[in-house]
Design an enzyme around this catalytic site. Structure first.
Site, PDB file in Angstrom:
ATOM      1  N   LYS A 176       0.864  -1.185   0.000  1.00 49.51           N
ATOM      2  CA  LYS A 176       0.000   0.000   0.000  1.00 49.51           C
ATOM      3  C   LYS A 176       0.892   1.224   0.000  1.00 49.51           C
ATOM      4  O   LYS A 176       1.527   1.543   0.990  1.00 49.51           O
ATOM      5  CB  LYS A 176      -0.906   0.041   1.236  1.00 49.51           C
ATOM      6  CG  LYS A 176      -1.950   1.151   1.113  1.00 49.51           C
ATOM      7  CD  LYS A 176      -2.455   1.668   2.428  1.00 49.51           C
ATOM      8  CE  LYS A 176      -1.726   2.857   2.962  1.00 49.51           C
ATOM      9  NZ  LYS A 176      -1.776   4.110   2.173  1.00 49.51           N
ATOM     10  N   GLY A 229       6.877   5.175   8.596  1.00 50.66           N
ATOM     11  CA  GLY A 229       6.001   6.334   8.744  1.00 50.66           C
ATOM     12  C   GLY A 229       6.202   6.948  10.119  1.00 50.66           C
ATOM     13  O   GLY A 229       7.260   6.784  10.723  1.00 50.66           O
ATOM     14  N   SER A 230       5.167   7.608  10.612  1.00 56.50           N
ATOM     15  CA  SER A 230       5.315   8.311  11.896  1.00 56.50           C
ATOM     16  C   SER A 230       5.262   7.332  13.070  1.00 56.50           C
ATOM     17  O   SER A 230       4.704   6.240  12.965  1.00 56.50           O
ATOM     18  CB  SER A 230       4.192   9.338  12.053  1.00 56.50           C
ATOM     19  OG  SER A 230       2.960   8.659  12.245  1.00 56.50           O
ATOM     20  N   VAL A 233       1.546   6.535  14.047  1.00 54.33           N
ATOM     21  CA  VAL A 233       0.881   5.489  13.250  1.00 54.33           C
ATOM     22  C   VAL A 233       1.570   4.148  13.485  1.00 54.33           C
ATOM     23  O   VAL A 233       0.919   3.104  13.594  1.00 54.33           O
ATOM     24  CB  VAL A 233       0.865   5.860  11.744  1.00 54.33           C
ATOM     25  CG1 VAL A 233       0.257   4.740  10.915  1.00 54.33           C
ATOM     26  CG2 VAL A 233       0.108   7.153  11.526  1.00 54.33           C
ATOM     27  N   GLY A 234       2.894   4.164  13.630  1.00 59.64           N
ATOM     28  CA  GLY A 234       3.641   2.927  13.862  1.00 59.64           C
ATOM     29  C   GLY A 234       3.193   2.216  15.128  1.00 59.64           C
ATOM     30  O   GLY A 234       3.102   0.978  15.169  1.00 59.64           O
ATOM     31  N   GLU A 251       9.726   1.484  11.076  1.00 63.92           N
ATOM     32  CA  GLU A 251      10.801   2.463  10.901  1.00 63.92           C
ATOM     33  C   GLU A 251      10.126   3.821  10.946  1.00 63.92           C
ATOM     34  O   GLU A 251       9.297   4.137  10.100  1.00 63.92           O
ATOM     35  CB  GLU A 251      11.489   2.197   9.558  1.00 63.92           C
ATOM     36  CG  GLU A 251      12.923   2.654   9.534  1.00 63.92           C
ATOM     37  CD  GLU A 251      13.018   4.144   9.356  1.00 63.92           C
ATOM     38  OE1 GLU A 251      13.351   4.836  10.340  1.00 63.92           O
ATOM     39  OE2 GLU A 251      12.739   4.625   8.261  1.00 63.92           O
ATOM     40  N   CYS A 285      13.051  11.259   7.514  1.00 61.66           N
ATOM     41  CA  CYS A 285      13.135  10.832   8.913  1.00 61.66           C
ATOM     42  C   CYS A 285      14.558  11.020   9.415  1.00 61.66           C
ATOM     43  O   CYS A 285      14.802  11.056  10.616  1.00 61.66           O
ATOM     44  CB  CYS A 285      12.628   9.415   9.095  1.00 61.66           C
ATOM     45  SG  CYS A 285      13.389   8.246   8.030  1.00 61.66           S
ATOM     46  N   GLN A 332       0.941  19.174   6.132  1.00 60.20           N
ATOM     47  CA  GLN A 332       2.336  19.348   6.575  1.00 60.20           C
ATOM     48  C   GLN A 332       2.635  20.828   6.815  1.00 60.20           C
ATOM     49  O   GLN A 332       3.392  21.175   7.722  1.00 60.20           O
ATOM     50  CB  GLN A 332       3.302  18.768   5.544  1.00 60.20           C
ATOM     51  CG  GLN A 332       3.225  17.250   5.399  1.00 60.20           C
ATOM     52  CD  GLN A 332       3.492  16.499   6.694  1.00 60.20           C
ATOM     53  OE1 GLN A 332       2.716  15.634   7.100  1.00 60.20           O
ATOM     54  NE2 GLN A 332       4.587  16.816   7.356  1.00 60.20           N
ATOM     55  N   GLU A 386       9.266  15.738  16.490  1.00 61.68           N
ATOM     56  CA  GLU A 386       9.539  15.759  15.048  1.00 61.68           C
ATOM     57  C   GLU A 386       8.575  16.711  14.338  1.00 61.68           C
ATOM     58  O   GLU A 386       7.374  16.650  14.555  1.00 61.68           O
ATOM     59  CB  GLU A 386       9.371  14.347  14.482  1.00 61.68           C
ATOM     60  CG  GLU A 386       9.723  14.257  13.015  1.00 61.68           C
ATOM     61  CD  GLU A 386       9.717  12.832  12.490  1.00 61.68           C
ATOM     62  OE1 GLU A 386       8.724  12.122  12.707  1.00 61.68           O
ATOM     63  OE2 GLU A 386      10.713  12.439  11.842  1.00 61.68           O
TER      64      GLU A 386
END
Ligand code: UN1
Length: 496
Positions: A176, A229-230, A233-234, A251, A285, A332, A386
């Site tokens: 995805k 991703g963030s 969400v991770g 990651e 990142c 963003q 971040e």
């Protein structure tokens, strides 16, 4: 304006989402430029893709790994031929400047060539058995169907970091791509298809994280999930996947520090900071988001850094003279704006930028000024959280030990950079900086594909891409071959 419509790839066929719904992919430098319409997939589409992958897996796992690897080699050669076109497509959908999107395609080419070599390795071990006439070894086995969820900032390189090791290991994949940047993943997969990858070994379902991503994570036939991703969400991905005992490679975020000591080559440190903080518009990142300055050079560094940041040319990445492209979307921009407010509220000093760019051609897209905060202390949110935008903060320190302490004082641990000519300090930094990557006299960005990539603390959950990806996409089988022709009982028949 007319634009192409793209479909999911399921079992070798390009199919629209069952719902017929699509999501428009817009150029972040110019919203009137529509890159294409992509499927907005749901669980139904994911189920079809997983079923197709499961079918393809049955035969793909039996193809010898060196043969699987040849497809990757071929795909790498195709990417080389299409590099310029794919870089332009990527700049249009993601915004970063052409030099960088060429680099992103190049990273996928590097990954293809690197992993193609792995097809003739995939080493296991042989070891003596504790019993006579018995042979012991370990072999790597594929996992089955794996689900890959990838971000928009490296829309071809990061999918390649996941797809290629998964494929060479004998898995079948459902990917995805990020909602903002599906085209680059389509281009990558097109190269694999043209290189002769059998139908169903890679399937694409595009759509939002909430519907498409969640369906993939929860599917019982998906054996592992690899996510970039963030951290927010991770954390969700890891928790959902745990319900069905899937291994998950996460990651995630960073708040990467560049430390500049008094003895550093200042011009080199300035070049590194500028590239690390504002390359990819700060949307890596690995981006430099904290610059730790020893007091002896702080004033001079700050003055030069601010002047250079102010002269960076921001604009449409398709223009070769532009140095900083747009942010990927309006969300963003909002995040960057919010962190400017937060930093000002905390008493940080705005030294450059701080605002969205909205005049003239800028009004067509989502642009933000390269932004620098001075007078930042390590406990401020701007020094700890971040931003994922062109926003960097400067923190001053007295001693080397203090710099290490500040660098390590946050929740993240992806990349760090140390600028010094003192070899003792360099090696102490390598030992003491809590991060998955440490650069000496080079910026925090620029990892190469054949080294381990990933971080500690909230940046990851212990897995590595690059060198380490094969470990994630395979599982071990221990094999014992007894050629004694009699029952030999381990731990019993050889106990004296
Ligand atoms: C990322 O930002 O998610 O090391 C990946 C780098 C690139 C990869 C960045 N090669 O900056």
């Amino acid at each position: 304006m007319s634009y192409p419509t793209y479909h999911n790839l399921i079992g070798g066929e390009w199919l629209p989402a069952r719902s017929g719904k699509t999501i428009l992919n817009l150029n972040p430098a110019d919203h009137s430029d529509i890159v294409g319409a992509f499927p907005s997939s749901s669980a139904e589409d994911v189920n079809l893709a997983v079923a197709a992958a499961k079918k393809a897996y049955a035969s793909w796992r039996l193809v010898p790994a060196p043969k699987r690897a040849e497809v990757l080699l071929h795909a790498g050669l195709i990417l080389q031929q299409r590099k310029e076109q794919y870089a332009r497509d990527m700049t249009r959908e993601m915004g970063k400047v052409l030099a960088e999107t060429r680099g992103d395609v190049q990273e996928a080419i590097d990954e293809a060539f690197y992993v193609a070599g792995e097809g003739r390795r995939l080493f296991g071990q042989t070891t003596p058995s504790e019993l006579q006439n018995k042979f012991a070894m370990s072999v790597r086995m594929p996992l089955g169907v794996v689900g890959l969820i990838t971000p928009w900032n490296f829309p071809m390189a990061i999918p390649s970091w996941k797809l290629f090791p998964a494929i060479v290991s004998g898995n079948a994949c459902v990917i995805k791509p990020a909602t903002d940047t599906p085209l680059s993943t389509y281009n990558l997969v097109q190269a694999l298809v043209d290189a002769g990858l059998p139908p169903g070994v890679v399937n694409i379902v595009s759509g939002s994280g909430g519907s498409t991503g969640t369906a993939l994570i929860e599917h019982r036939d998906v054996r592992a999930i690899s996510f970039t991703g963030s951290s927010e969400v991770g954390s969700f991905v890891g928790q959902r996947a745990a319900a069905t005992f899937k291994p998950v490679s996460l990651e995630m975020g960073g708040k990467n520090a560049q430390i500049v000591l008094n003895d550093a080559n200042l011009d080199l440190a300035l070049d590194g900071a500028l590239w690390g903080a504002f390359g990819t518009t700060g949307q890596r990142c690995t981006a430099t988001s904290r610059i730790l300055l020893q007091k002896g050079i702080a004033a001079e560094f700050t003055e030069k850094f601010v002047a250079r940041a102010k002269s960076l040319k921001v604009g449409n990445g398709l223009d070769e003279s532009v140095e900083v492209g747009p942010q990927v979307n309006a969300g963003q921009i909002e995040t960057s704006k919010q962190y400017v407010e937060i930093a000002l509220g905390e008493g940080a000093k705005l030294l450059a930028g701080g605002h969205p760019l909205t005049d003239g051609d800028y009004s067509k897209g989502t642009f933000f000024e390269p932004t620098i905060f001075g007078g930042v202390t390590p406990s401020m949110r701007i020094a700890r959280e971040e931003v994922f935008g062109p926003v960097v903060c400067l923190i001053e320190f007295d001693t080397f030990e203090q710099a290490i302490e500040i660098a390590n004082s946050i929740d993240y641990g992806l990349s760090t950079a140390l600028y010094t000519k003192n070899v003792n300090r360099a090696f102490a930094g390598i030992r003491d900086l809590e991060a998955g990557i440490t650069y000496i006299n080079a910026p925090t960005i620029g990892a190469e594909v054949h080294l381990p990539f990933g971080g500690v603390k909230h940046t990851g959950n212990g897995h590595r891409e690059g060198l380490g990806a094969i470990d994630f996409f395979t599982t071990w089988k221990a094999v014992y071959v007894d050629y004694s022709d009699k029952l030999q009982r381990a731990q019993i028949d050889n106990a004296e």
